[in-house]
Scaffold this motif. Structure first.
Motif, PDB file in Angstrom:
ATOM      1  N   ILE A 286       9.705  -5.857  49.671  1.00 45.94           N
ATOM      2  CA  ILE A 286      11.092  -6.276  49.917  1.00 45.94           C
ATOM      3  C   ILE A 286      11.566  -5.758  51.263  1.00 45.94           C
ATOM      4  CG2 ILE A 286      13.475  -6.113  49.113  1.00 45.94           C
ATOM      5  CD1 ILE A 286      11.717  -7.883  47.387  1.00 45.94           C
ATOM      6  N   ASN A 287      11.256  -4.508  51.557  1.00 45.24           N
ATOM      7  CA  ASN A 287      11.689  -3.932  52.835  1.00 45.24           C
ATOM      8  C   ASN A 287      10.943  -4.536  54.021  1.00 45.24           C
ATOM      9  OD1 ASN A 287      13.497  -2.205  51.560  1.00 45.24           O
ATOM     10  ND2 ASN A 287      12.006  -0.549  51.375  1.00 45.24           N
ATOM     11  N   PHE A 288       9.767  -5.094  53.750  1.00 49.64           N
ATOM     12  CA  PHE A 288       8.968  -5.674  54.823  1.00 49.64           C
ATOM     13  C   PHE A 288       9.486  -7.038  55.258  1.00 49.64           C
ATOM     14  CE2 PHE A 288       5.324  -8.303  56.214  1.00 49.64           C
ATOM     15  CZ  PHE A 288       4.919  -7.567  57.320  1.00 49.64           C
ATOM     16  N   ILE A 289      10.215  -7.728  54.402  1.00 47.72           N
ATOM     17  CA  ILE A 289      10.630  -9.107  54.676  1.00 47.72           C
ATOM     18  C   ILE A 289      11.295  -9.265  56.042  1.00 47.72           C
ATOM     19  CG2 ILE A 289      12.153 -10.984  53.936  1.00 47.72           C
ATOM     20  CD1 ILE A 289      11.529 -10.225  51.054  1.00 47.72           C
ATOM     21  N   PRO A 290      12.309  -8.447  56.423  1.00 54.54           N
ATOM     22  CA  PRO A 290      12.906  -8.623  57.759  1.00 54.54           C
ATOM     23  C   PRO A 290      11.901  -8.407  58.890  1.00 54.54           C
ATOM     24  CG  PRO A 290      14.284  -7.224  56.380  1.00 54.54           C
ATOM     25  CD  PRO A 290      12.972  -7.374  55.671  1.00 54.54           C
ATOM     26  N   HIS A 291      10.939  -7.506  58.667  1.00 58.32           N
ATOM     27  CA  HIS A 291       9.949  -7.215  59.700  1.00 58.32           C
ATOM     28  C   HIS A 291       8.945  -8.349  59.867  1.00 58.32           C
ATOM     29  CE1 HIS A 291      11.410  -3.106  60.016  1.00 58.32           C
ATOM     30  NE2 HIS A 291      11.309  -2.985  58.697  1.00 58.32           N
ATOM     31  N   TYR A 292       8.810  -9.188  58.843  1.00 47.13           N
ATOM     32  CA  TYR A 292       7.850 -10.289  58.909  1.00 47.13           C
ATOM     33  C   TYR A 292       8.175 -11.229  60.064  1.00 47.13           C
ATOM     34  CZ  TYR A 292       5.347 -14.576  57.607  1.00 47.13           C
ATOM     35  OH  TYR A 292       4.542 -15.683  57.626  1.00 47.13           O
ATOM     36  N   PHE A 293       9.442 -11.343  60.407  1.00 49.46           N
ATOM     37  CA  PHE A 293       9.873 -12.280  61.445  1.00 49.46           C
ATOM     38  C   PHE A 293       9.963 -11.627  62.826  1.00 49.46           C
ATOM     39  CE2 PHE A 293      11.395 -13.792  57.361  1.00 49.46           C
ATOM     40  CZ  PHE A 293      10.933 -15.096  57.364  1.00 49.46           C
ATOM     41  N   GLU A 294       9.337 -10.472  62.969  1.00 47.14           N
ATOM     42  CA  GLU A 294       9.325  -9.771  64.251  1.00 47.14           C
ATOM     43  C   GLU A 294       8.020 -10.065  64.996  1.00 47.14           C
ATOM     44  OE1 GLU A 294       9.788  -5.700  63.188  1.00 47.14           O
ATOM     45  OE2 GLU A 294      11.913  -5.887  62.679  1.00 47.14           O
ATOM     46  N   GLY A 295       8.080 -10.913  65.977  1.00 48.72           N
ATOM     47  CA  GLY A 295       6.909 -11.229  66.790  1.00 48.72           C
ATOM     48  C   GLY A 295       5.930 -12.150  66.098  1.00 48.72           C
ATOM     49  N   MET A 296       4.926 -12.598  66.848  1.00 52.74           N
ATOM     50  CA  MET A 296       3.946 -13.556  66.361  1.00 52.74           C
ATOM     51  C   MET A 296       2.655 -12.861  65.945  1.00 52.74           C
ATOM     52  SD  MET A 296       5.335 -16.505  66.385  1.00 52.74           S
ATOM     53  CE  MET A 296       6.738 -17.364  67.101  1.00 52.74           C
ATOM     54  N   TYR A 297       2.172 -13.233  64.767  1.00 51.32           N
ATOM     55  CA  TYR A 297       0.902 -12.701  64.266  1.00 51.32           C
ATOM     56  C   TYR A 297      -0.217 -13.035  65.249  1.00 51.32           C
ATOM     57  CZ  TYR A 297      -2.876 -11.734  60.934  1.00 51.32           C
ATOM     58  OH  TYR A 297      -3.989 -11.224  60.313  1.00 51.32           O
ATOM     59  N   GLY A 298      -1.056 -12.053  65.509  1.00 51.50           N
ATOM     60  CA  GLY A 298      -2.129 -12.241  66.476  1.00 51.50           C
ATOM     61  C   GLY A 298      -1.741 -11.873  67.885  1.00 51.50           C
TER      62      GLY A 298
ATOM     63  N   GLY B 297       0.581  -9.194  68.344  1.00 53.99           N
ATOM     64  CA  GLY B 297       1.284  -7.940  68.171  1.00 53.99           C
ATOM     65  C   GLY B 297       2.408  -7.968  67.152  1.00 53.99           C
ATOM     66  N   GLY B 298       2.734  -9.142  66.617  1.00 55.19           N
ATOM     67  CA  GLY B 298       3.823  -9.268  65.648  1.00 55.19           C
ATOM     68  C   GLY B 298       3.323  -9.593  64.260  1.00 55.19           C
ATOM     69  N   ASN B 299       4.244 -10.022  63.396  1.00 55.89           N
ATOM     70  CA  ASN B 299       3.925 -10.248  61.988  1.00 55.89           C
ATOM     71  C   ASN B 299       4.019 -11.699  61.542  1.00 55.89           C
ATOM     72  OD1 ASN B 299       3.513  -7.462  61.390  1.00 55.89           O
ATOM     73  ND2 ASN B 299       5.734  -7.161  61.284  1.00 55.89           N
ATOM     74  N   PHE B 300       4.866 -12.509  62.197  1.00 52.45           N
ATOM     75  CA  PHE B 300       5.104 -13.859  61.681  1.00 52.45           C
ATOM     76  C   PHE B 300       3.860 -14.726  61.830  1.00 52.45           C
ATOM     77  CE2 PHE B 300       6.586 -18.296  62.177  1.00 52.45           C
ATOM     78  CZ  PHE B 300       7.094 -18.456  60.897  1.00 52.45           C
ATOM     79  N   ALA B 301       3.350 -15.202  60.700  1.00 55.61           N
ATOM     80  CA  ALA B 301       2.112 -15.994  60.679  1.00 55.61           C
ATOM     81  C   ALA B 301       2.425 -17.447  61.012  1.00 55.61           C
ATOM     82  CB  ALA B 301       1.435 -15.877  59.315  1.00 55.61           C
ATOM     83  N   TRP B 302       2.502 -17.739  62.291  1.00 57.38           N
ATOM     84  CA  TRP B 302       2.888 -19.061  62.780  1.00 57.38           C
ATOM     85  C   TRP B 302       1.874 -20.145  62.404  1.00 57.38           C
ATOM     86  CZ3 TRP B 302      -0.850 -20.799  66.172  1.00 57.38           C
ATOM     87  CH2 TRP B 302      -1.704 -19.809  66.684  1.00 57.38           C
ATOM     88  N   MET B 303       0.632 -19.733  62.109  1.00 55.13           N
ATOM     89  CA  MET B 303      -0.404 -20.704  61.731  1.00 55.13           C
ATOM     90  C   MET B 303      -0.634 -20.708  60.224  1.00 55.13           C
ATOM     91  SD  MET B 303      -1.800 -17.714  61.584  1.00 55.13           S
ATOM     92  CE  MET B 303      -1.650 -17.134  63.242  1.00 55.13           C
ATOM     93  N   GLY B 304       0.160 -19.885  59.496  1.00 57.22           N
ATOM     94  CA  GLY B 304       0.026 -19.839  58.044  1.00 57.22           C
ATOM     95  C   GLY B 304      -1.200 -19.104  57.560  1.00 57.22           C
ATOM     96  N   LEU B 305      -1.858 -18.337  58.448  1.00 57.34           N
ATOM     97  CA  LEU B 305      -3.107 -17.635  58.120  1.00 57.34           C
ATOM     98  C   LEU B 305      -4.160 -18.631  57.647  1.00 57.34           C
ATOM     99  CD1 LEU B 305      -1.726 -14.319  56.565  1.00 57.34           C
ATOM    100  CD2 LEU B 305      -2.375 -14.835  58.931  1.00 57.34           C
ATOM    101  N   HIS B 306      -4.494 -18.677  56.356  1.00 60.04           N
ATOM    102  CA  HIS B 306      -5.530 -19.607  55.911  1.00 60.04           C
ATOM    103  C   HIS B 306      -5.107 -21.063  56.047  1.00 60.04           C
ATOM    104  CE1 HIS B 306      -2.925 -19.425  52.408  1.00 60.04           C
ATOM    105  NE2 HIS B 306      -3.575 -20.421  51.842  1.00 60.04           N
ATOM    106  N   LEU B 307      -3.819 -21.306  56.292  1.00 56.25           N
ATOM    107  CA  LEU B 307      -3.332 -22.674  56.442  1.00 56.25           C
ATOM    108  C   LEU B 307      -3.498 -23.204  57.863  1.00 56.25           C
ATOM    109  CD1 LEU B 307      -0.068 -22.500  54.284  1.00 56.25           C
ATOM    110  CD2 LEU B 307      -2.377 -23.146  53.591  1.00 56.25           C
ATOM    111  N   TRP B 308      -4.234 -22.473  58.693  1.00 56.07           N
ATOM    112  CA  TRP B 308      -4.498 -22.958  60.050  1.00 56.07           C
ATOM    113  C   TRP B 308      -5.144 -24.335  60.015  1.00 56.07           C
ATOM    114  CZ3 TRP B 308      -9.428 -24.330  61.175  1.00 56.07           C
ATOM    115  CH2 TRP B 308     -10.457 -23.761  60.409  1.00 56.07           C
ATOM    116  N   TYR B 309      -5.894 -24.605  58.962  1.00 57.91           N
ATOM    117  CA  TYR B 309      -6.516 -25.925  58.832  1.00 57.91           C
ATOM    118  C   TYR B 309      -5.463 -27.033  58.824  1.00 57.91           C
ATOM    119  CZ  TYR B 309      -8.353 -29.969  56.391  1.00 57.91           C
ATOM    120  OH  TYR B 309      -8.657 -31.246  56.027  1.00 57.91           O
TER     121      TYR B 309
END
Length: 400
Positions: free
Chosen positions: A122-134, A136-148
């Motif tokens: 729950i506390n991590f949720i706001p941090h998820y939207f900080e920067g782009m995954y890959g 240096g950040g957390n937001f998974a802009w490619m959806g991780l396994h959903l890159w396909y």
């Protein structure tokens, strides 16, 4: 014989179902192979690593190849505008939902397991939207396994003009004659060898982070699938030479595994690098051709059970890695053998995903929309039986 544009290839529905189960088992094994992943077991095993290496050679190329075939069938019945809007509904919306919701717990458990975060989800949720995954950040802009899904959507948009032209111009052309003949099984490995050899794996376009292949190679798999399924002869040739393709594919795969076990890396641009790329390309296409040949021969299965499975493929894919990582994070910490951990992760993850799909995802209009499913046109109050009207979009091949 009915044309490829009118005859439904039922074996592709069955192959999609089997292939997503292979992807599921693939990701269950990622806790235990030698490469880094979101969550890892304290001890890795060579068996899991070889399993992963073997599947990486053909599993995602098969996805894109069949997606190209699905695009051929879809464009026969639709305008360019309808084709695009369908891709938005069936691909982009599930991708966006996955990026915003389903990737979040994956990133959280990755950060926790790597010691980069120590508080609650729950506390991590706001941090998820900080920067782009890959980056240096957390937001998974490619959806991780959903890159396909991301690549499939982008590539479908890029290739749409070719799809539209091919719809009317491909039949009877020289290109179709070559693709539908035996020469295709030499041409395809050569075509994918070129970007594999020329593009540096350490540079962005050549990165092999996309399921073990680079962006240009995946684009080619999609385009070649579109061309291959424009006629009947390609699949007939897969059936005719399936034993030969199997033997060559397994031999090439064995050679790649031998090089891995012998710890023989190859520097970009060297002759050994070219040889490894060539064998990799041959292994990929021979395995794809063999799989299609055996499937066309023995997997033309129909009935409600297979219709249900076919419709479940995309939601199962969208859900599977999130469930696997959540359950696997806890199971890998147990003091039991690796085989037991793998079996428990696979068993409980499958049961959880199946339950979520059957009890939640397919039951409401909203969840069906979020998971890229076609709406149910006629739903009895007490039933949500799967029919041909509710099959998964043809844009999704197996689909990881």
């Amino acid at each position: 014989m009915p044309s490829a544009t009118t005859k439904r290839l039922h074996f592709l529905d069955t192959l999609r179902t089997i292939a997503i189960l292979v992807v599921f088992l693939f990701h269950c094994a990622r806790f235990f192979d030698a490469d880094d992943w979101h969550v890892k077991n304290a001890i890795t095993t060579t068996g899991a690593t070889l399993f992963i290496i073997s599947l990486v050679l053909w599993i995602m190329p098969l996805f894109f190849f069949i997606s190209g075939g699905s695009s051929w069938f879809a464009i026969q019945k639709k305008s360019a505008a309808k084709f695009f809007t369908d891709r938005v509904k069936r691909i982009f919306i599930p991708l966006a939902f996955g990026c915003l919701v389903l990737a979040l717990p994956q990133v959280y458990f990755e950060r926790v397991s790597h010691g980069a975060y120590q508080s609650s989800l729950i506390n991590f949720i706001p941090h998820y939207f900080e920067g782009m995954y890959g980056f240096g950040g957390n937001f998974a802009w490619m959806g991780l396994h959903l890159w396909y899904l991301l690549l499939l959507f982008v590539f479908s948009c890029l290739l749409l003009p070719i799809f539209v032209v091919g719809k009317t111009k491909l039949k009877g052309s020289t290109i179709e004659k070559v693709i539908q003949g035996p020469l295709a099984f030499i041409l395809f490995p050569v075509l994918t060898f070129i970007p594999g050899f020329l593009l540096n794996p350490d540079h962005f376009i050549g990165f092999r982070v996309w399921g073990g292949w680079n962006l240009v190679e995946h684009l080619l798999f999609l385009l070649l699938g579109f061309l291959a399924f424009s006629g009947n002869d390609f699949i007939q040739n897969c059936k005719r030479y399936k034993i030969m393709f199997t033997v060559i594919g397994l031999a090439a795969t064995s050679l790649i595994i031998y090089w891995y076990l012998a710890e023989q890396p190859a520097a970009f641009g060297t002759s050994f690098f070219a040889l490894k790329v060539a064998i990799r390309s041959v292994a990929c296409w021979m395995m794809i051709s063999a799989i299609l040949g055996w499937s066309a021969q023995y997997l033309n299965l129909t009935g409600k059970r297979w219709s249900y499975s076919s419709e479940a493929v995309l939601p199962f894919y969208i859900l599977h890695q999130t469930v696997i990582i959540i359950l696997g994070y806890y199971i890998v910490q147990w003091n039991i053998p690796i085989v037991a951990k793998y079996s428990l992760i696979a068993f409980f993850s499958f049961i959880t995903i199946a339950a979520l799909y059957d009890w939640v995802v397919r039951r409401t209009k909203v969840t069906r929309w979020l998971f890229g499913m076609m709406p149910v046109r006629k739903v009895a109050a007490s039933s949500l039986n799967t029919t041909s009207e509710t099959r998964i979009s043809s844009a999704i091949p197996i689909k990881t």
